[in-house]
Design a protein around this motif. Sequence first.
Motif, PDB file in Angstrom:
ATOM      1  N   TYR A  28     -19.366  20.278 -14.044  1.00 48.26           N
ATOM      2  CA  TYR A  28     -20.651  20.150 -13.360  1.00 48.26           C
ATOM      3  C   TYR A  28     -20.638  20.788 -11.972  1.00 48.26           C
ATOM      4  CZ  TYR A  28     -20.989  17.032 -17.243  1.00 48.26           C
ATOM      5  OH  TYR A  28     -20.960  16.534 -18.517  1.00 48.26           O
ATOM      6  N   ASP A  29     -21.823  21.245 -11.591  1.00 47.11           N
ATOM      7  CA  ASP A  29     -22.014  21.941 -10.314  1.00 47.11           C
ATOM      8  C   ASP A  29     -22.152  20.904  -9.200  1.00 47.11           C
ATOM      9  OD1 ASP A  29     -22.649  23.592  -8.243  1.00 47.11           O
ATOM     10  OD2 ASP A  29     -24.540  24.313  -9.067  1.00 47.11           O
ATOM     11  N   ILE A  30     -21.020  20.528  -8.631  1.00 42.88           N
ATOM     12  CA  ILE A  30     -20.997  19.574  -7.521  1.00 42.88           C
ATOM     13  C   ILE A  30     -20.182  20.223  -6.409  1.00 42.88           C
ATOM     14  CG2 ILE A  30     -20.570  17.193  -6.812  1.00 42.88           C
ATOM     15  CD1 ILE A  30     -20.315  16.448  -9.753  1.00 42.88           C
ATOM     16  N   PRO A  31     -20.828  20.897  -5.471  1.00 40.69           N
ATOM     17  CA  PRO A  31     -20.087  21.583  -4.407  1.00 40.69           C
ATOM     18  C   PRO A  31     -19.162  20.634  -3.661  1.00 40.69           C
ATOM     19  CG  PRO A  31     -22.383  22.255  -4.393  1.00 40.69           C
ATOM     20  CD  PRO A  31     -22.277  21.126  -5.366  1.00 40.69           C
ATOM     21  N   ALA A  32     -18.092  21.182  -3.110  1.00 41.15           N
ATOM     22  CA  ALA A  32     -17.097  20.372  -2.413  1.00 41.15           C
ATOM     23  C   ALA A  32     -17.724  19.534  -1.309  1.00 41.15           C
ATOM     24  CB  ALA A  32     -15.997  21.274  -1.852  1.00 41.15           C
ATOM     25  N   ALA A  33     -18.743  20.064  -0.649  1.00 38.06           N
ATOM     26  CA  ALA A  33     -19.379  19.333   0.449  1.00 38.06           C
ATOM     27  C   ALA A  33     -20.134  18.101  -0.038  1.00 38.06           C
ATOM     28  CB  ALA A  33     -20.336  20.252   1.205  1.00 38.06           C
ATOM     29  N   GLN A  34     -20.340  17.991  -1.348  1.00 39.09           N
ATOM     30  CA  GLN A  34     -21.067  16.854  -1.907  1.00 39.09           C
ATOM     31  C   GLN A  34     -20.155  15.866  -2.629  1.00 39.09           C
ATOM     32  OE1 GLN A  34     -24.622  19.997  -2.937  1.00 39.09           O
ATOM     33  NE2 GLN A  34     -24.383  18.267  -4.316  1.00 39.09           N
ATOM     34  N   LEU A  40       0.848  -1.185   0.000  1.00 40.40           N
ATOM     35  CA  LEU A  40       0.000   0.000   0.000  1.00 40.40           C
ATOM     36  C   LEU A  40       0.886   1.238   0.000  1.00 40.40           C
ATOM     37  CD1 LEU A  40      -2.869   1.158   0.143  1.00 40.40           C
ATOM     38  CD2 LEU A  40      -2.672   1.093   2.635  1.00 40.40           C
ATOM     39  N   ALA A  41       0.953   1.903  -1.143  1.00 40.68           N
ATOM     40  CA  ALA A  41       1.786   3.091  -1.251  1.00 40.68           C
ATOM     41  C   ALA A  41       1.197   4.243  -0.451  1.00 40.68           C
ATOM     42  CB  ALA A  41       1.937   3.501  -2.717  1.00 40.68           C
ATOM     43  N   PHE A  42      -0.099   4.452  -0.571  1.00 37.01           N
ATOM     44  CA  PHE A  42      -0.780   5.409   0.296  1.00 37.01           C
ATOM     45  C   PHE A  42      -2.283   5.253   0.159  1.00 37.01           C
ATOM     46  CE2 PHE A  42      -0.153   7.623  -3.678  1.00 37.01           C
ATOM     47  CZ  PHE A  42      -1.236   8.484  -3.840  1.00 37.01           C
ATOM     48  N   ASP A  43      -2.978   5.677   1.193  1.00 38.21           N
ATOM     49  CA  ASP A  43      -4.437   5.598   1.286  1.00 38.21           C
ATOM     50  C   ASP A  43      -4.925   7.026   1.484  1.00 38.21           C
ATOM     51  OD1 ASP A  43      -7.047   4.989   1.679  1.00 38.21           O
ATOM     52  OD2 ASP A  43      -6.766   3.758   3.456  1.00 38.21           O
ATOM     53  N   TYR A  44      -5.765   7.487   0.588  1.00 31.52           N
ATOM     54  CA  TYR A  44      -6.026   8.922   0.467  1.00 31.52           C
ATOM     55  C   TYR A  44      -7.513   9.198   0.566  1.00 31.52           C
ATOM     56  CZ  TYR A  44      -6.111  13.463  -2.013  1.00 31.52           C
ATOM     57  OH  TYR A  44      -6.295  14.767  -2.386  1.00 31.52           O
ATOM     58  N   CYS A  45      -7.848  10.310   1.174  1.00 32.05           N
ATOM     59  CA  CYS A  45      -9.251  10.720   1.246  1.00 32.05           C
ATOM     60  C   CYS A  45      -9.335  12.231   1.125  1.00 32.05           C
ATOM     61  CB  CYS A  45      -9.883  10.258   2.560  1.00 32.05           C
ATOM     62  SG  CYS A  45     -11.603  10.776   2.767  1.00 32.05           S
ATOM     63  N   LEU A  46     -10.220  12.694   0.276  1.00 29.47           N
ATOM     64  CA  LEU A  46     -10.481  14.123   0.123  1.00 29.47           C
ATOM     65  C   LEU A  46     -11.985  14.332   0.179  1.00 29.47           C
ATOM     66  CD1 LEU A  46      -9.242  16.941  -0.497  1.00 29.47           C
ATOM     67  CD2 LEU A  46      -9.613  16.461  -2.913  1.00 29.47           C
ATOM     68  N   GLY A  47     -12.429  15.217   1.045  1.00 32.82           N
ATOM     69  CA  GLY A  47     -13.852  15.457   1.202  1.00 32.82           C
ATOM     70  C   GLY A  47     -14.372  14.856   2.491  1.00 32.82           C
ATOM     71  N   ASP A  48     -15.639  15.104   2.766  1.00 36.88           N
ATOM     72  CA  ASP A  48     -16.295  14.606   3.982  1.00 36.88           C
ATOM     73  C   ASP A  48     -16.914  13.248   3.657  1.00 36.88           C
ATOM     74  OD1 ASP A  48     -17.980  14.058   6.133  1.00 36.88           O
ATOM     75  OD2 ASP A  48     -18.410  16.178   6.486  1.00 36.88           O
ATOM     76  N   GLU A  49     -16.204  12.189   4.022  1.00 39.93           N
ATOM     77  CA  GLU A  49     -16.607  10.844   3.641  1.00 39.93           C
ATOM     78  C   GLU A  49     -17.996  10.498   4.175  1.00 39.93           C
ATOM     79  OE1 GLU A  49     -14.613   6.371   3.743  1.00 39.93           O
ATOM     80  OE2 GLU A  49     -13.584   8.080   4.644  1.00 39.93           O
ATOM     81  N   ALA A  50     -18.245  10.813   5.439  1.00 44.52           N
ATOM     82  CA  ALA A  50     -19.527  10.468   6.055  1.00 44.52           C
ATOM     83  C   ALA A  50     -20.672  11.269   5.438  1.00 44.52           C
ATOM     84  CB  ALA A  50     -19.460  10.703   7.559  1.00 44.52           C
ATOM     85  N   ARG A  51     -20.436  12.557   5.213  1.00 48.61           N
ATOM     86  CA  ARG A  51     -21.477  13.419   4.650  1.00 48.61           C
ATOM     87  C   ARG A  51     -21.860  12.971   3.244  1.00 48.61           C
ATOM     88  NH1 ARG A  51     -26.053  16.052   4.735  1.00 48.61           N
ATOM     89  NH2 ARG A  51     -26.103  17.957   3.484  1.00 48.61           N
ATOM     90  N   VAL A  52     -20.875  12.634   2.420  1.00 53.98           N
ATOM     91  CA  VAL A  52     -21.159  12.201   1.057  1.00 53.98           C
ATOM     92  C   VAL A  52     -21.940  10.889   1.073  1.00 53.98           C
ATOM     93  CG1 VAL A  52     -20.118  11.426  -1.119  1.00 53.98           C
ATOM     94  CG2 VAL A  52     -19.194  13.416   0.073  1.00 53.98           C
ATOM     95  N   ALA A  53     -21.614   9.982   1.990  1.00 58.57           N
ATOM     96  CA  ALA A  53     -22.356   8.723   2.104  1.00 58.57           C
ATOM     97  C   ALA A  53     -23.813   8.987   2.450  1.00 58.57           C
ATOM     98  CB  ALA A  53     -21.711   7.832   3.167  1.00 58.57           C
ATOM     99  N   GLU A  54     -24.055   9.945   3.346  1.00 62.27           N
ATOM    100  CA  GLU A  54     -25.429  10.293   3.718  1.00 62.27           C
ATOM    101  C   GLU A  54     -26.189  10.868   2.524  1.00 62.27           C
ATOM    102  OE1 GLU A  54     -25.077  13.046   6.895  1.00 62.27           O
ATOM    103  OE2 GLU A  54     -24.402  11.564   8.366  1.00 62.27           O
ATOM    104  N   LEU A  55     -25.533  11.725   1.762  1.00 61.74           N
ATOM    105  CA  LEU A  55     -26.190  12.337   0.611  1.00 61.74           C
ATOM    106  C   LEU A  55     -26.530  11.296  -0.454  1.00 61.74           C
ATOM    107  CD1 LEU A  55     -24.024  15.573   0.308  1.00 61.74           C
ATOM    108  CD2 LEU A  55     -26.435  15.469   0.961  1.00 61.74           C
ATOM    109  N   LEU A  56     -25.633  10.362  -0.668  1.00 69.58           N
ATOM    110  CA  LEU A  56     -25.925   9.303  -1.628  1.00 69.58           C
ATOM    111  C   LEU A  56     -27.115   8.465  -1.176  1.00 69.58           C
ATOM    112  CD1 LEU A  56     -22.328   8.121  -2.596  1.00 69.58           C
ATOM    113  CD2 LEU A  56     -24.021   9.099  -4.154  1.00 69.58           C
ATOM    114  N   GLU A  57     -27.155   8.118   0.101  1.00 65.97           N
ATOM    115  CA  GLU A  57     -28.256   7.316   0.626  1.00 65.97           C
ATOM    116  C   GLU A  57     -29.586   8.039   0.484  1.00 65.97           C
ATOM    117  OE1 GLU A  57     -28.473   4.266   1.710  1.00 65.97           O
ATOM    118  OE2 GLU A  57     -26.348   3.834   1.399  1.00 65.97           O
ATOM    119  N   ALA A  58     -29.574   9.356   0.612  1.00 66.36           N
ATOM    120  CA  ALA A  58     -30.808  10.135   0.577  1.00 66.36           C
ATOM    121  C   ALA A  58     -31.231  10.528  -0.836  1.00 66.36           C
ATOM    122  CB  ALA A  58     -30.641  11.397   1.430  1.00 66.36           C
TER     123      ALA A  58
END
Length: 761
Positions: free
Chosen positions: A341-347, A160-178
């Motif tokens: 496309y209009d996809i705010p960072a929070a989404q 594993l060279a690196f494991d990366y995350c950008l954005g609010d992982e939990a918030r995006v999961a909630e938005l997808l579910e809704a």
Amino acid sequence: MTKFGKGQGVGRLEDIRLLTGMGRYVDDITPPTALFGYFLRAQMAHATITNLDLEQARAAAGVHLVLAAEDLEAMGVIPGMASSQVKVRGGGKGAAPERPVLARGVVRYAGEAIAVVVADSLAEARDAAELIGLDVDERAVITTLVPGGEAIHPQAPGNLAFDYCLGDEARVAELLEASAHRVALDVVHNRIIVASMEPRGCFAEWDGAKLHLAVNGQGVWVQKDELARQLQLHTEAVRVTNPDVGGGFGMKGMTYPEYIVIAAASRALGRPVRWMSDRSEAMLTDNAGRDLIAHAEMGFDADHKITAFRVNIVSNLGAYNSQFAQMIQTELYAKVLTGVYDIPAAQMGVLGVYTNTTPVDAYRGAGRPEANLTIERVMDHAARELGVDGFELRMQNVIKDFPYPLISGAEVDCGDFANVLAVARAEGDVAGFAARKAASAAKGLLRGIGVASYLEAILGSPVETARVVLELDGGATLYVGTQSNGQGHETVYARMLSEQTGIDLALIRVVQGDSDAIPAGGGTGGSRSVTVQGTATKAAVGTLVAGLIEFLQSDAGVKEVSFDGEIFSAPNSNMSLTMAEAAEWAREHGRLDLLDISETIKLQAGSYPNGCHVVEVEIDPETGALTMDRYTVVDDFGNLVSPELVAGQVHGGIAQGFGQAVTELAVYDEQGQLLTGSFMDYALPRASDLPFFNIHHAPTITQTNPLGMKGCGEAGTVGSCGAISNAVLDALAPRGVRSVNMPFTPARIWQWLQEAGPVSD
């Protein structure tokens, strides 16, 4: 001044020289006394070196030097090459294993350099290399993208060279579910070999106090700094030059082991030493591209507005970190992942697992072409799943208000993405597609149409320097910090200087690729060159003109001297001086300081080229053969500084995108051996594969640089892969094919059709 309108096309100044065999590529200008370097390379993809015997090779005829890793260290060479690390999920940085210039105890990919032989001739060097005694114990070969298995590097457990995350992982999961609607798609980005026209090569010479490396790179300062560091020299004791360069494509933008080794050999011998890769060697050892899988999920509300976007990436970083790989795989991918496309960072959420495998470096596994391909494949998939028109879905979701903040923290300053889509729809004659599809069907062919918008980002260093010297013959020399790899910089820079000074184009000389001639520069990459270099040149000319005006007003005793781009003049005066005449006046009065001007600029923000590609393909269902029949592209490059060169860049970019989409695939077997190591096995696009391109422009003018331009170098590639992919699926979908991934070779297309089953009545 040669008579042409500003921005009007002129013939490329380089063409006569390059097309008549007068180009000066690195292998053409090697000193006649240079010795030849040849590298012994690993045949196994992963093995421990148990014995390395160099003595017979050292005693062979014509041999001057044989070096392995321990010899370089004894000579004071720092073995580890530079690499980039980024912040990872949970804190810390990505893995930073050493990449030695010659293997130290372990080889980690087939083709890794183990030793170098320097001899009077290439044949003698090759013969001597065969006398090297090498014993190895094979180790487990890792070729999958799934983390795990025997570690290639102890610094990267589980590979594993690196494991990366950008954005609010939990918030995006909630938005997808809704979300009222939700789609998901796996997008495979096939590994490709750069295959530049001119393979990598260099020569080095040492005069006892200073090292000179001539290398076919994309700039000289990265090489200069690394040579100084690894050979432990002061930077003043290193000169790097780039002669004519036959293609770069980002691959030649970083350092490589061979350059350090050849330089060290030259210093040790006090003789020039040369090395030139052959084609198979290049395919084995050049940093490759792409090679990732993106699992993308997108949510929509009931009105089909995007509510969330999440991308999980699994990417192959290769056997080692290349110099910029981790940065490219994160910052550049995220920077344009929204597309237009209009996809705010929070989404938005970008998650990445970046693995090490035994193939050589994947230098740009996830950059701008990959980001745009991902979102455009998802938008096409969403339109099919939602049962809506792809153009309308895109129109509904494009960014309309500017400046627009991106998840990376940067801002898109301007654009009219809806207009670009509308122009592309009209110029691509989308309304006439149904008739063309029916005509194809009458011939037994499947026709599909694909659309892909794209958003580019002008990247690389925002700093650049230009130096303008007015010469005795009335001409000028322009020293630049960028490096042409075939784009036509000599033409565009000379024309820009001619337009700004009135100096005849034929009297302007452009000097590039010499670290002694200009103190700093950013090289070429990320479509930055004309934007930053043009801005620096404009600044230098501004200082030059201002100095001459002040001198003329003082010496001639006139006021309000002005310069209109060709003539210095003043009201109520008979002053009418060309730049050359003003320079001669200053020279006669000893003001040589006014005739040699350097300026360094720093852009405060990048620009964002954008556009839309519309492509139609025909497929023969009996053979799987694909024909790209129609191609329309609408680009927003801001101001067009050199229209004919812009067209050339777009043409080449589309051709490169077609190559990845249709013909190119680097294949390794389970033992990590490259199976596509020649052009017999690795298919590049040909002119006969491509239709005439229907190119249009719909510019909006950026304020991020005084030229109002946005860059165009990679735009054709960024937009083409998605458009071609979507067209292929559109052609095959009526036959029951639901998923496709590049490359679209006849065999793969035929297989998909067979798996979909017979045509129903």
